[in-house]
Design a protein around this motif. Structure first.
Motif, short mmCIF file in Angstrom:
data_model
loop_
_atom_site.label_atom_id
_atom_site.label_comp_id
_atom_site.label_asym_id
_atom_site.label_seq_id
_atom_site.Cartn_x
_atom_site.Cartn_y
_atom_site.Cartn_z
N ILE A 177 69.14 6.09 -40.87
CA ILE A 177 69.58 7.48 -40.66
C ILE A 177 69.72 7.70 -39.15
O ILE A 177 68.75 7.57 -38.40
N GLY A 178 70.93 8.03 -38.72
CA GLY A 178 71.17 8.29 -37.30
C GLY A 178 72.07 7.24 -36.66
O GLY A 178 71.69 6.08 -36.56
N GLY A 179 73.24 7.67 -36.26
CA GLY A 179 74.22 6.76 -35.64
C GLY A 179 74.27 6.95 -34.14
O GLY A 179 75.35 7.04 -33.55
N GLY A 180 73.09 7.00 -33.51
CA GLY A 180 73.03 6.94 -32.04
C GLY A 180 72.91 5.49 -31.63
O GLY A 180 73.04 4.56 -32.45
N GLY A 181 72.64 5.26 -30.34
CA GLY A 181 72.51 3.88 -29.86
C GLY A 181 71.42 3.12 -30.59
O GLY A 181 71.61 1.97 -31.00
N ALA A 183 65.21 3.99 -42.78
CA ALA A 183 64.63 4.16 -41.44
C ALA A 183 65.22 5.40 -40.78
O ALA A 183 66.44 5.59 -40.80
N SER A 184 64.36 6.22 -40.22
CA SER A 184 64.82 7.38 -39.46
C SER A 184 64.93 7.00 -38.00
O SER A 184 63.95 6.57 -37.39
N VAL A 185 66.13 7.19 -37.45
CA VAL A 185 66.34 6.94 -36.01
C VAL A 185 67.11 8.16 -35.50
O VAL A 185 68.25 8.07 -35.06
N SER A 191 55.38 8.57 -25.01
CA SER A 191 55.76 7.23 -25.46
C SER A 191 56.36 7.32 -26.86
O SER A 191 56.10 8.29 -27.58
N PRO A 192 57.12 6.31 -27.24
CA PRO A 192 57.86 6.40 -28.51
C PRO A 192 57.02 6.06 -29.74
O PRO A 192 55.88 5.60 -29.63
N ILE A 193 57.62 6.25 -30.89
CA ILE A 193 57.04 5.83 -32.17
C ILE A 193 57.97 4.77 -32.77
O ILE A 193 59.18 5.01 -32.92
N LEU A 194 57.41 3.61 -33.09
CA LEU A 194 58.15 2.55 -33.80
C LEU A 194 57.19 2.13 -34.89
O LEU A 194 56.26 1.36 -34.64
N SER A 195 57.38 2.61 -36.11
CA SER A 195 56.25 2.51 -37.01
C SER A 195 56.63 2.47 -38.49
O SER A 195 57.65 3.03 -38.91
N LYS A 196 55.79 1.78 -39.24
CA LYS A 196 55.75 1.98 -40.68
C LYS A 196 55.16 3.37 -40.91
O LYS A 196 54.63 3.98 -39.98
N THR A 197 55.23 3.85 -42.12
CA THR A 197 54.67 5.17 -42.41
C THR A 197 53.82 5.07 -43.68
O THR A 197 53.84 4.04 -44.36
N THR A 232 55.80 3.69 -48.38
CA THR A 232 56.25 2.30 -48.35
C THR A 232 57.78 2.24 -48.24
O THR A 232 58.49 2.93 -48.97
N GLY A 233 58.26 1.44 -47.31
CA GLY A 233 59.70 1.25 -47.15
C GLY A 233 60.36 2.30 -46.27
O GLY A 233 61.57 2.24 -46.05
N PHE A 234 59.57 3.25 -45.74
CA PHE A 234 60.13 4.27 -44.85
C PHE A 234 59.58 4.06 -43.44
O PHE A 234 58.36 3.97 -43.25
N TYR A 235 60.48 3.95 -42.48
CA TYR A 235 60.12 3.60 -41.11
C TYR A 235 60.62 4.67 -40.15
O TYR A 235 61.64 5.30 -40.40
N ILE A 236 59.90 4.81 -39.03
CA ILE A 236 60.30 5.82 -38.04
C ILE A 236 60.47 5.17 -36.66
O ILE A 236 59.59 4.44 -36.19
N ASN A 237 61.61 5.47 -36.06
CA ASN A 237 61.87 5.12 -34.66
C ASN A 237 62.24 6.44 -33.97
O ASN A 237 63.29 7.01 -34.25
N GLY A 238 61.37 6.95 -33.11
CA GLY A 238 61.65 8.24 -32.46
C GLY A 238 60.67 8.49 -31.34
O GLY A 238 59.92 7.61 -30.92
N GLY A 239 60.67 9.72 -30.88
CA GLY A 239 59.72 10.11 -29.84
C GLY A 239 60.03 9.53 -28.47
O GLY A 239 59.17 9.51 -27.59
#
Ligand code: FAD
Ligand code: PYC
Length: 416
Positions: free
Chosen positions: A38-42, A234-236, A347-353, A356-363
């Motif tokens: 999710i998210g079409g940024g860089g 994955a949320s980005v 600092s960022p978040i690069l994480s499992k949550t 199960t199967g849902f990941y976060i890249n943000g912050g």
């Protein structure tokens, strides 16, 4: 771009570009993918590209609510550096720095990478001590860093006002010579083209409106273009990370703030490097078009409106003129804002949550552009193996429970 000769470029230019193909496929959503980003940024596009290239996961959709690169990717001021204080941050930002160095060639796309050097100015004794400490920490981590005294700063950037009677005298600066700037839309388009060529579907105008979670496991996403099932999601989504995480019932300690930037009218080359000042709250570089690219700290207002405010423009310009009185007659051309996602430790978040199967890249807050390739690279690895590697591990959500924060407010260099 490599397949065009100068003759064919001339022919296309005169002939209305009718022979030019699309850089990436305009895909229609399928009902099922192995992974949805999710998210079409860089960061989202880089994640999809490395998932496909390094992990053979090609049945992927990048789902973007607007157009790719229309979020912070297209709104940032593209400063690249890796001079962070702590080992954990140096590892991820310098991983990105090394990837930037070969990225244009890897993607066969001119990302206009310019390693012109980044100065971080010190204006008082406290800042000098703190920045000198950072230089030492950087060197221990193999990050190129130097301390310049006032005379050396002046020699490196002659238009800076370094006179002792300036309101904020320049007492010295850190210099990262490998730091610099690049071209944001080229990076986005380069990743999109390369990912699409590997089979990734890029779905624009496709907003995620809900997540499907059953028995603690992700099953897919609801979108404005229909439901899509996927065992990995994955949320980005940068400034919207907390909105997407809430769809899975996961609270994240992120505040979303507008961050504003502006450009002047174009002028001849005058600013040889990137200059940043934490104390004065301004930074500046010059684009290849000649515009001065100017920014400062976040708007303290928590908001999702991608709009700037005039008071911020006034503050940014006033601060800039403290450093560069020579710019006082320049005309401002335009200003804009993006929504940045700020964690309590910058600092960022690069994480499992917990799902199960849902990941976060943000912050990534005010400083994620520089991390784009490194972030995508390690996040793809995390998604593929369902396990963070050594670079990603310190940035898990668990740190907000254990208290093992990576406090980088100083090195973030743009006031939060
Ligand atoms: P984005 O490009 O914002 O991508 C997220 C995408 O998610 C967006 O395109 C958005 O539309 C999409 N999205 C959100 N919600 C949904 C949904 N429900 N469904 C589908 N899609 C959704 N960093 C630096 O390192 N150097 C700098 O010089 C710098 N300058 C900056 C200047 C400004 C003015 C701003 C605003 C930011 C700056 N940054 C800088 C920070 C940097 O831009 C960000 O940290 C980084 O771009 C985040 O990357 P991203 O790809 O995750 O974000
Ligand atoms: O993180 O270097 C940075 C930055 C510069 C401008 C905005 N963020």
């Amino acid at each position: 771009m490599g397949r065009y000769s100068w003759l064919s470029l001339l022919r296309e230019g005169l002939g209305g570009h009718r022979g030019w193909g699309r850089a990436w496929r305009d895909a229609a959503p399928k009902p099922f993918y192995d992974a949805v980003i999710i998210g079409g940024g860089g960061h989202g596009l880089a994640t999809a590209y490395y998932l496909a290239k390094n992990h053979g996961l090609t049945d992927i959709a990048v789902v973007e609510k607007g157009w790719i690169g229309g979020g912070n990717a297209g709104r940032n001021t593209t400063i690249i550096r890796s001079n962070y204080l702590y080992d954990e941050s140096a590892a991820i930002y310098d991983h990105a720095m090394q990837l930037w160095k070969g990225l244009g060639r890897e993607l066969n796309f001119n990302i206009m990478m310019s390693h012109r050097g980044v100065l971080n100015l010190a204006h008082d004794e406290g800042e000098m001590r703190q920045l000198k400490r950072r230089v030492e920490a950087n060197r221990l981590n193999g990050v190129d860093a130097e301390w310049l005294d006032t005379r050396e700063v002046k020699a490196f950037c002659p238009i800076l006002d370094t006179s002792p009677d300036a309101r904020y005298p320049v007492l010295g600066a850190t210099l990262q010579r490998s730091g610099g700037v690049n071209r944001h839309d080229a990076v986005v388009w380069g990743y999109a083209r390369a990912a699409s060529a590997l089979g990734v579907d890029i779905l624009q105008n496709c907003e995620v409106t809900g997540l499907t979670v059953r028995d603690g496991r992700i099953e897919g996403v609801e979108t404005s273009r229909g439901a899509i099932a996927a065992p990995k999601v994955a949320s980005v989504t940068a400034g919207h990370t907390s909105v997407i995480a809430a769809m899975a019932g996961i609270p994240v300690p992120i505040e979303s703030h507008p961050l504003q930037a502006l450009v002047s009218e174009p002028i001849k080359p005058i600013t040889p490097c990137v200059v940043m000042s934490n104390a004065v709250h301004a930074y500046c570089s010059q684009s290849d078009k000649g515009e001065l690219v100017i920014g400062a700290g976040i708007d303290p207002l928590i908001s999702y409106t991608q709009r700037g405010g005039f008071h911020i423009v006034e503050e940014e310009i006033a601060a800039l003129l403290e450093l560069f009185p020579i710019f006082s007659r320049l005309k401002l051309m335009r200003h804009w804002a993006g929504i940045v996602d700020v964690c309590p430790d910058a600092s960022p978040i690069l994480s499992k949550t917990p799902v199960t199967g849902f990941y976060i890249n943000g912050g990534w807050g005010t400083g994620g552009w520089k991390a784009t390739p490194g972030s995508g690279h390690v996040f793809a690895d995390l998604i593929a193996r369902d396990e963070p590697n050594a670079i990603a591990a310190p940035f898990s959500l668990a740190r907000f429970e254990t208290g093992k924060l990576v406090a980088e407010h100083g090195a973030a260099a743009v006031a939060h």
